[in-house]
Enzyme design. Structure first.
Site, PDB file in Angstrom:
ATOM      1  N   THR A  84       0.830  -1.207   0.000  1.00 42.53           N
ATOM      2  CA  THR A  84       0.000   0.000   0.000  1.00 42.53           C
ATOM      3  C   THR A  84       0.861   1.252   0.000  1.00 42.53           C
ATOM      4  O   THR A  84       2.049   1.226   0.338  1.00 42.53           O
ATOM      5  CB  THR A  84      -0.931   0.069   1.230  1.00 42.53           C
ATOM      6  OG1 THR A  84      -0.135   0.185   2.425  1.00 42.53           O
ATOM      7  CG2 THR A  84      -1.823  -1.138   1.327  1.00 42.53           C
ATOM      8  N   LYS A  92       1.268  -4.562   5.072  1.00 46.13           N
ATOM      9  CA  LYS A  92       1.933  -5.535   5.919  1.00 46.13           C
ATOM     10  C   LYS A  92       2.895  -6.419   5.132  1.00 46.13           C
ATOM     11  O   LYS A  92       3.980  -6.758   5.621  1.00 46.13           O
ATOM     12  CB  LYS A  92       0.906  -6.395   6.664  1.00 46.13           C
ATOM     13  CG  LYS A  92       0.055  -5.620   7.657  1.00 46.13           C
ATOM     14  CD  LYS A  92      -0.740  -6.520   8.573  1.00 46.13           C
ATOM     15  CE  LYS A  92       0.129  -7.186   9.603  1.00 46.13           C
ATOM     16  NZ  LYS A  92       0.769  -6.247  10.531  1.00 46.13           N
ATOM     17  N   THR A  98       2.021 -11.787  21.360  1.00 42.14           N
ATOM     18  CA  THR A  98       2.769 -10.577  21.680  1.00 42.14           C
ATOM     19  C   THR A  98       1.914  -9.659  22.546  1.00 42.14           C
ATOM     20  O   THR A  98       0.719  -9.487  22.309  1.00 42.14           O
ATOM     21  CB  THR A  98       3.208  -9.848  20.400  1.00 42.14           C
ATOM     22  OG1 THR A  98       2.060  -9.512  19.611  1.00 42.14           O
ATOM     23  CG2 THR A  98       4.128 -10.746  19.574  1.00 42.14           C
ATOM     24  N   SER A 104       4.215  -3.741  25.515  1.00 33.96           N
ATOM     25  CA  SER A 104       5.246  -3.395  26.495  1.00 33.96           C
ATOM     26  C   SER A 104       5.471  -4.472  27.549  1.00 33.96           C
ATOM     27  O   SER A 104       6.470  -4.433  28.278  1.00 33.96           O
ATOM     28  CB  SER A 104       4.879  -2.081  27.191  1.00 33.96           C
ATOM     29  OG  SER A 104       3.641  -2.201  27.873  1.00 33.96           O
ATOM     30  N   GLY A 144       5.831  -7.729  26.776  1.00 30.69           N
ATOM     31  CA  GLY A 144       6.728  -8.728  26.209  1.00 30.69           C
ATOM     32  C   GLY A 144       5.975  -9.689  25.310  1.00 30.69           C
ATOM     33  O   GLY A 144       5.105  -9.285  24.536  1.00 30.69           O
ATOM     34  N   ASP A 168       5.218   6.019  17.587  1.00 30.71           N
ATOM     35  CA  ASP A 168       4.249   5.576  16.592  1.00 30.71           C
ATOM     36  C   ASP A 168       4.355   4.061  16.495  1.00 30.71           C
ATOM     37  O   ASP A 168       5.406   3.535  16.136  1.00 30.71           O
ATOM     38  CB  ASP A 168       4.553   6.235  15.238  1.00 30.71           C
ATOM     39  CG  ASP A 168       3.621   5.792  14.119  1.00 30.71           C
ATOM     40  OD1 ASP A 168       2.647   5.058  14.399  1.00 30.71           O
ATOM     41  OD2 ASP A 168       3.877   6.167  12.960  1.00 30.71           O
ATOM     42  N   THR A 181       2.879   2.087  14.431  1.00 36.86           N
ATOM     43  CA  THR A 181       2.683   1.559  13.085  1.00 36.86           C
ATOM     44  C   THR A 181       3.884   0.707  12.660  1.00 36.86           C
ATOM     45  O   THR A 181       5.027   1.116  12.820  1.00 36.86           O
ATOM     46  CB  THR A 181       2.511   2.701  12.067  1.00 36.86           C
ATOM     47  OG1 THR A 181       1.454   3.547  12.499  1.00 36.86           O
ATOM     48  CG2 THR A 181       2.196   2.157  10.686  1.00 36.86           C
ATOM     49  N   ALA A 182       3.613  -0.484  12.113  1.00 39.00           N
ATOM     50  CA  ALA A 182       4.615  -1.389  11.531  1.00 39.00           C
ATOM     51  C   ALA A 182       5.470  -2.118  12.559  1.00 39.00           C
ATOM     52  O   ALA A 182       6.370  -2.858  12.174  1.00 39.00           O
ATOM     53  CB  ALA A 182       5.507  -0.670  10.528  1.00 39.00           C
ATOM     54  N   ALA A 183       5.193  -1.947  13.846  1.00 42.65           N
ATOM     55  CA  ALA A 183       5.994  -2.663  14.842  1.00 42.65           C
ATOM     56  C   ALA A 183       5.845  -4.174  14.672  1.00 42.65           C
ATOM     57  O   ALA A 183       6.828  -4.924  14.731  1.00 42.65           O
ATOM     58  CB  ALA A 183       5.580  -2.248  16.250  1.00 42.65           C
ATOM     59  N   GLY A 184       4.602  -4.627  14.448  1.00 42.57           N
ATOM     60  CA  GLY A 184       4.384  -6.050  14.229  1.00 42.57           C
ATOM     61  C   GLY A 184       5.031  -6.546  12.947  1.00 42.57           C
ATOM     62  O   GLY A 184       5.488  -7.689  12.865  1.00 42.57           O
ATOM     63  N   ASP A 185       5.104  -5.689  11.933  1.00 43.49           N
ATOM     64  CA  ASP A 185       5.737  -6.072  10.680  1.00 43.49           C
ATOM     65  C   ASP A 185       7.250  -6.181  10.843  1.00 43.49           C
ATOM     66  O   ASP A 185       7.883  -7.071  10.269  1.00 43.49           O
ATOM     67  CB  ASP A 185       5.395  -5.068   9.591  1.00 43.49           C
ATOM     68  CG  ASP A 185       3.899  -4.984   9.337  1.00 43.49           C
ATOM     69  OD1 ASP A 185       3.213  -6.007   9.547  1.00 43.49           O
ATOM     70  OD2 ASP A 185       3.422  -3.913   8.937  1.00 43.49           O
ATOM     71  N   THR A 187      11.171   0.103  16.201  1.00 41.56           N
ATOM     72  CA  THR A 187      10.210   0.642  15.246  1.00 41.56           C
ATOM     73  C   THR A 187       9.247   1.622  15.898  1.00 41.56           C
ATOM     74  O   THR A 187       8.886   2.638  15.301  1.00 41.56           O
ATOM     75  CB  THR A 187       9.434  -0.504  14.577  1.00 41.56           C
ATOM     76  OG1 THR A 187      10.362  -1.343  13.883  1.00 41.56           O
ATOM     77  CG2 THR A 187       8.408   0.008  13.594  1.00 41.56           C
TER      78      THR A 187
END
Length: 328
Positions: A20, A49, A229, A232, A234, A255, A257-261, A291
């Site tokens: 995207t 993602k 997950t 914060s 863990g 932010d 955003t995209a931490a999981g990615d 991230t």
């Protein structure tokens, strides 16, 4: 779980997923329904993602191959240039007669966000394209990363095909949706957050104990490893015979955003590089932590050197090893 031996052929990761153009607005708080707020900043960047995970895997040092679709509009050049700039192989990305997918992301001062995704070109990804990509990339990767921003039926097909091809299959079940219960035995590692785990299992995940319960739900249905997950707090890894708790890296979120990615991409790359699952999780958690300290999607994804520096800074036993093992 399949594992690549260190020193074997160059590690590769195949990502089947979304691409995207991300339009992100920043404001002190998110607006109430019907309210207009003045924001503080706006960004336009590569996202999705699938793309984010492919970029993260490339930054981690893996050969990263993305399977997806873009449109024929102005956004297509933005996202394709972004992908190649990060070193992602886009040979298996197809142009379709539609607009490139768009995500509208709103971020408040605490770093929390909400996201609306309009899939458009991503909806055109089909099983035939996935199968052709697996043939083309045979022998070049050992790990498959999947998510749910493309049609769920295509993700399910990719999971089954990847498992049949001997790949280690990871599913990041986001955005969470009901899935065919027969898919779980083909998944090596599932990585839901608290919300996704609740939607998929019906178990309210509010702490490590309930995370373990949700993890067992996945394992009881055939998943080899369920990693819940907890931001914060863990993460909790559940397998058929063990529970391992991992502490978070303390950071200040700007932010999310995209931490999981970042987590998924680094996890896949580490596994492709032959790391143990526990070591791969620690590396992935470091990437996810970095991230959230930066704005944006792909622009916030950390370099391998930054991740290694954070790991070195937290090299005490408490941060490099699990908090607790529970044998069952």
């Amino acid at each position: 779980m399949k594992q690549t031996e260190p020193g074997s052929a160059a590690p590769g990761v195949i990502v089947v997923g979304s691409i995207t153009a991300d339009i992100t607005t920043f404001s002190e708080r998110l607006p109430e329904p019907g309210e207009t707020l003045l924001g503080t900043a706006v960004t336009l960047a590569l996202g999705g993602k699938g793309a984010n995970q492919a970029v993260a895997a490339a930054l981690a040092g893996a050969n990263s191959f993305l399977v997806g679709c873009v449109g024929t509009d102005l956004f297509s050049s933005l996202v394709l240039t972004g992908l190649t700039g990060y070193g992602v192989d886009i040979t298996e990305v197809r142009d379709v007669n539609d607009s490139t997918g768009v995500a509208h992301i709103r971020v408040d001062a605490s770093g929390e966000n909400d996201i609306v995704i309009v899939p458009m070109a991503n909806s055109h990804l089909g099983a035939e394209q996935v199968d052709a990509a697996f043939v083309s990339l045979a022998g070049r990767a050992s790990v498959l990363l999947t998510q749910l921003e493309v049609p769920a039926s295509v993700t399910m097909h990719a999971i089954r095909a990847g498992s049949a091809a001997g790949l280690t299959v990871l599913l990041d079940p986001a955005p969470a949706t009901a899935l065919d219960p027969g898919i779980w035995p083909f998944v090596d590692i599932v990585t839901p957050n608290e919300t996704e785990a609740r939607i998929l299992t019906g178990i309210a995940v509010v702490d490590e104990t309930s995370a373990e319960e949700a993890g067992r739900w996945f394992c009881d249905r055939g998943v080899r490893s369920a990693l819940i997950t907890l931001a914060s707090v863990g993460a909790v890894l559940v397998t058929t015979d063990d529970v391992v708790r991992f502490p978070a890296f303390p950071v200040t979120a700007v932010d999310t955003t995209a931490a999981g990615d970042a987590f998924a991409g680094y996890l896949g790359a580490a596994l492709a590089d032959g790391l143990s699952l526990a070591d791969a999780i620690r590396r992935a958690m470091a990437a996810g932590a970095l991230t959230v300290t930066r704005r944006g999607a792909s622009p916030s994804l950390p370099s391998r050197s930054d991740v290694e520096e954070l790991l070195a800074d937290h090299s005490s036993a408490s941060s490099l090893t699990p908090l607790q093992h529970s044998h069952n």
